[in-house]
Design an enzyme around this catalytic site. Structure first.
Site, mmCIF file in Angstrom:
data_model
loop_
_atom_site.group_PDB
_atom_site.id
_atom_site.type_symbol
_atom_site.label_atom_id
_atom_site.label_comp_id
_atom_site.label_asym_id
_atom_site.label_seq_id
_atom_site.Cartn_x
_atom_site.Cartn_y
_atom_site.Cartn_z
ATOM 1 N N CYS A 53 0.862 -1.173 0.000
ATOM 2 C CA CYS A 53 0.000 0.000 0.000
ATOM 3 C C CYS A 53 0.900 1.224 0.000
ATOM 4 C CB CYS A 53 -0.871 0.014 1.244
ATOM 5 S SG CYS A 53 -1.793 -1.506 1.461
ATOM 6 N N ARG A 91 1.465 1.555 -5.960
ATOM 7 C CA ARG A 91 1.712 0.562 -4.910
ATOM 8 C C ARG A 91 0.447 -0.191 -4.517
ATOM 9 N NH1 ARG A 91 6.472 1.591 -2.121
ATOM 10 N NH2 ARG A 91 5.649 0.472 -0.345
ATOM 11 N N TRP A 109 -3.780 -1.829 -1.298
ATOM 12 C CA TRP A 109 -3.767 -3.104 -2.021
ATOM 13 C C TRP A 109 -4.215 -4.126 -0.981
ATOM 14 C CZ3 TRP A 109 -1.494 -7.954 -1.755
ATOM 15 C CH2 TRP A 109 -1.525 -8.717 -2.936
ATOM 16 N N ASN A 146 0.991 0.316 6.152
ATOM 17 C CA ASN A 146 1.427 -0.544 5.055
ATOM 18 C C ASN A 146 2.172 -1.709 5.687
ATOM 19 O OD1 ASN A 146 2.422 -1.617 2.631
ATOM 20 N ND2 ASN A 146 4.221 -0.301 2.684
ATOM 21 N N GLY A 147 1.762 -2.940 5.363
ATOM 22 C CA GLY A 147 2.400 -4.121 5.943
ATOM 23 C C GLY A 147 1.333 -5.091 6.410
ATOM 24 N N GLU A 199 10.495 -13.506 -19.282
ATOM 25 C CA GLU A 199 10.174 -12.101 -19.051
ATOM 26 C C GLU A 199 9.116 -11.614 -20.054
ATOM 27 O OE1 GLU A 199 10.510 -10.197 -16.717
ATOM 28 O OE2 GLU A 199 10.264 -8.191 -17.517
ATOM 29 N N LYS A 258 5.513 -10.113 -18.934
ATOM 30 C CA LYS A 258 4.997 -8.801 -19.353
ATOM 31 C C LYS A 258 3.634 -8.984 -20.024
ATOM 32 C CE LYS A 258 7.029 -6.605 -17.498
ATOM 33 N NZ LYS A 258 8.202 -6.891 -16.762
ATOM 34 N N GLU A 315 0.851 -9.967 -17.436
ATOM 35 C CA GLU A 315 0.491 -9.016 -16.381
ATOM 36 C C GLU A 315 -0.231 -7.787 -16.895
ATOM 37 O OE1 GLU A 315 4.917 -7.111 -15.562
ATOM 38 O OE2 GLU A 315 3.447 -6.958 -13.977
ATOM 39 N N HIS A 325 8.067 -31.514 -23.991
ATOM 40 C CA HIS A 325 7.839 -32.370 -22.821
ATOM 41 C C HIS A 325 6.501 -32.044 -22.156
ATOM 42 C CE1 HIS A 325 11.909 -33.962 -23.103
ATOM 43 N NE2 HIS A 325 12.274 -32.721 -23.407
ATOM 44 N N LYS A 363 3.137 -2.430 -7.387
ATOM 45 C CA LYS A 363 4.537 -2.325 -7.800
ATOM 46 C C LYS A 363 5.480 -2.965 -6.787
ATOM 47 C CE LYS A 363 7.854 -0.386 -10.309
ATOM 48 N NZ LYS A 363 8.026 -1.035 -11.606
HETATM 49 O O1 M6R Z 1 11.329 -4.426 -6.701
HETATM 50 P P1 M6R Z 1 11.693 -5.819 -7.131
HETATM 51 O O2 M6R Z 1 12.636 -5.824 -8.289
HETATM 52 O O3 M6R Z 1 12.211 -6.653 -6.007
HETATM 53 O O4 M6R Z 1 10.324 -6.452 -7.601
HETATM 54 C C1 M6R Z 1 10.227 -7.817 -7.905
HETATM 55 C C2 M6R Z 1 8.956 -8.111 -8.653
HETATM 56 O O5 M6R Z 1 7.834 -7.840 -7.857
HETATM 57 C C3 M6R Z 1 8.850 -7.281 -9.936
HETATM 58 O O6 M6R Z 1 9.981 -7.454 -10.715
HETATM 59 C C4 M6R Z 1 7.599 -7.673 -10.749
HETATM 60 O O7 M6R Z 1 7.718 -8.985 -11.189
HETATM 61 C C5 M6R Z 1 7.472 -6.719 -11.916
HETATM 62 N N1 M6R Z 1 6.867 -5.491 -11.482
HETATM 63 C C6 M6R Z 1 6.701 -7.288 -13.044
HETATM 64 O O8 M6R Z 1 6.726 -6.429 -14.142
#
Ligand code: M6R
Length: 579
Positions: A2, A27, A71, A97-98, A452, A456, A459, A475, A574
């Site tokens: 959050c 966030r 969140w 937050n937490g 990756e 992308k 998500e 497989h 994020k």
């Molecule tokens: O801040 P971080 O690099 O530790 O975040 C890790 C993941 O949460 C982050 O890379 C996430 O997979 C991406 N936002 C996806 O695009």
């Protein structure tokens, strides 16, 4: 997960808090709320995004207040569960937050003592606990309550009749901003840039009292001084600058990000722990994990050091932390699982190195050494430029440890990304936008890029996409191939090319539409592709960087074609500050 923001100063607090929360919305964005102190505390909460529904909140009067963009972890996103939360008399307000892990027991105790609860959240126990301790000194009451809370928190608290806002943190980020006759507090520095460039990063266990009279920080009852740091990010960097989305802006920043990270690292000494290590274990989550996985191939090939890469969330279940040196990779420096992995490495007395984008983030305090990437603030939930910056850090390290083996290619990296940004992806987007499901495949360092690309795509478009090592496709996943299941194949020249070429033909034989990234003129790659996306000429570094930018752009344009909320995809946030 959050975002929290607080203001105490000479101006009307509500509009400042709302603008601050808008910058933190990446966030968490399912609901929001503010609590502002005037004669008493006025609270306003709403379900949904702050960018869409906060206009009427600005009118709330008062010069001190706190806000939250959520969140959801405990309780669905609705008005009742939105923060701030209050005590029984509406005279103490808290944003958090937490996660309070022992909240259920505390809630039962409080209910037995007559406290009434209005939400399903873990947070609501906090104002009620403070209510029991509060005798006019808010910081003292907060300090009496904190030892009872298990879990993680960044907290802001205000109380009727108190001219101060109290801030506290444990394993969740919290930054104090020193303004002009004003104090601010936020989950990260981005909302503070409009007000100040001077910040204090609170340490775990710190309790700060913020008022127009200044800032007082205590740690375990003793007054402490924390260094004031100057933020070198500009306000322009946290604005969209004419781009339709932050994600697109951040993708287009990548050539410069790659070069500036390289430039900055050239000035830095390589930490001895890296030069002397007999092996490394890299720990990370999500996109950062993919960057680490990719670099494993280069570390092993060029430096002759064994490299192990682990998902930070799984690392705690292994009995041995692996290689000599443990490297935590995290754009935000606040990802709970990565922090836990670093803590475990420390417990086993392994030297630790952090690779991060955020000065003052928690990971920098856990690690023996930190290497900063220079990506600038990344606002879009989808990580793009931070991925490129992470690659830049690792490429640089590999190059230095391998006596300049990559130097020539690294100097051209920004050009390769720039060329990729010029490609027209419309045909590929047309294939992807109608798909229910798709695959990304590659071999060697292009396998993590396939992971990756799929991350992308899923998500931000919500199309089911899986990244696979091309050799694994037969497989099992082969059963899913059909004319409705496009495959993106990363097929640059190199020793994996012949077998990738055969894999593409095998998939094509099942009627699968093939989107192929490769170099023009390599065998008859173009002929066997349904859509061919050219990579620039050059070596493996250019191919990696260009492929990374292309899979990001493919996901971006597909998401736009589908009308998705590119920067704030559903259910995500994020910064994942809970395990
Ligand atoms: O801040 P971080 O690099 O530790 O975040 C890790 C993941 O949460 C982050 O890379 C996430 O997979 C991406 N936002 C996806 O695009």
């Amino acid at each position: 997960m959050c975002g929290i923001f607080g203001y105490c100063g000479q101006r009307r607090a509500a509009p400042i808090i709302i603008e601050g929360l808008k910058r933190l919305e990446y966030r968490g964005y399912d609901s929001f709320g503010i609590a502002v102190m005037d004669q008493g505390i006025t609270v306003r909460k709403k379900q949904g995004k702050i960018s869409l529904g906060a206009s009427d909140l600005s009118r709330v009067k008062g010069k001190m207040g706190i806000g939250h963009t959520r969140w959801a972890t405990h309780g669905e996103p609705n008005n009742q569960n939105a923060h701030p939360h209050l005590d029984c008399h509406d005279s103490i307000a808290v944003v958090h937050n937490g996660i309070i892990e022992n909240y259920a027991g505390l809630k039962r105790e409080l209910q037995a003592r007559g406290h009434g609860f209005r939400s399903e959240t873990d947070t609501e126990v906090i104002p009620h606990l403070i209510e029991e301790e509060f005798k006019g000194d808010l910081a003292a009451a907060v300090s009496a309550v904190l030892p009872r809370l298990e879990g993680s928190y960044a907290l802001l608290v205000i109380a009727t009749g108190c001219g101060e806002m109290v801030a506290a943190r444990k394993r969740s980020p919290l930054v104090i901003g020193i303004g002009d006759r004003a104090c601010l507090a936020a989950s990260d520095v981005t909302p503070l840039l409009e007000h100040t460039e001077r910040v204090i990063y609170l340490e775990d266990g710190d309790i700060a009292s913020l008022s127009t009279g200044g800032i007082e920080i205590r740690h375990q009852g003793t007054r402490v001084k924390r260094p004031v740091q100057k933020i070198d990010w500009s306000l322009a960097e946290v604005k969209k600058g004419g781009f339709a989305h932050y994600m697109l802006k951040e993708i287009y920043e990548q050539p410069e990000v790659f070069s500036s990270t390289m430039r900055a690292l050239k000035e830095e000494e390589i930490p001895d722990i890296l030069q002397d290590t007999g092996g490394v274990t890299l720990v990370a989550c999500g996109t950062s994990y993919h960057a680490a996985l990719l670099c494993r191939y280069l570390i092993e090939e060029h430096c002759g050091i064994p490299a192990r890469v682990e998902l930070a969330s799984e690392f705690k279940y292994f009995t041995s932390p692996g290689g000599d040196l443990v490297v935590g990779v995290s754009q935000s420096g606040e990802t709970a699982d990565t922090l836990a992995a670093m803590q475990k490495a420390r417990m086993f007395s392994h030297p630790t190195l952090a690779v991060t984008n955020v000065l003052g983030s928690t990971i920098t305090r856990l690690a023996d050494h930190t290497l900063f990437m220079r990506a600038g603030p990344e606002i879009s939930v989808a990580a793009t430029k931070s991925f490129i910056a992470e690659l830049a850090v690792f490429f640089h390290l590999v190059d230095r440890l391998a006596g300049g083996a990559l130097e020539h290619s690294l100097g051209r990296g920004h050009l390769a990304i720039g060329e990729a940004l010029l490609q027209d992806l419309s045909q590929a987007v047309d294939l992807c936008r109608n798909a229910q499901s798709m695959f990304f495949v590659g071999r060697g360092p292009f396998y993590p890029l396939a992971l990756e690309g799929a991350l992308k795509m899923k998500e931000i478009t919500y199309i089911h996409a899986e990244g696979y090592a091309a050799g694994e496709i037969k497989h099992g996943p082969f059963a899913l191939l059909s004319p409705e299941t496009p495959v993106v194949a990363l097929c640059p020249p190199g020793h994996a090319f012949p077998v990738m070429f055969s894999n593409i033909k095998e998939m094509k034989a099942r009627g699968t539409p093939m989107i192929v990234l490769g170099v023009q003129g390599t065998q008859d790659l173009e002929e066997i592709s349904d859509v061919f996306i050219p990579l620039p000429d050059g070596g493996i570094i250019s191919h990696i960087l260009a492929s990374a930018a292309l899979v990001q752009l493919l996901a971006y344009h597909t998401a736009v074609a589908l009308g998705r909320d590119v920067d704030q995809p559903r259910n995500l946030a994020k910064s994942v500050t809970v395990e």
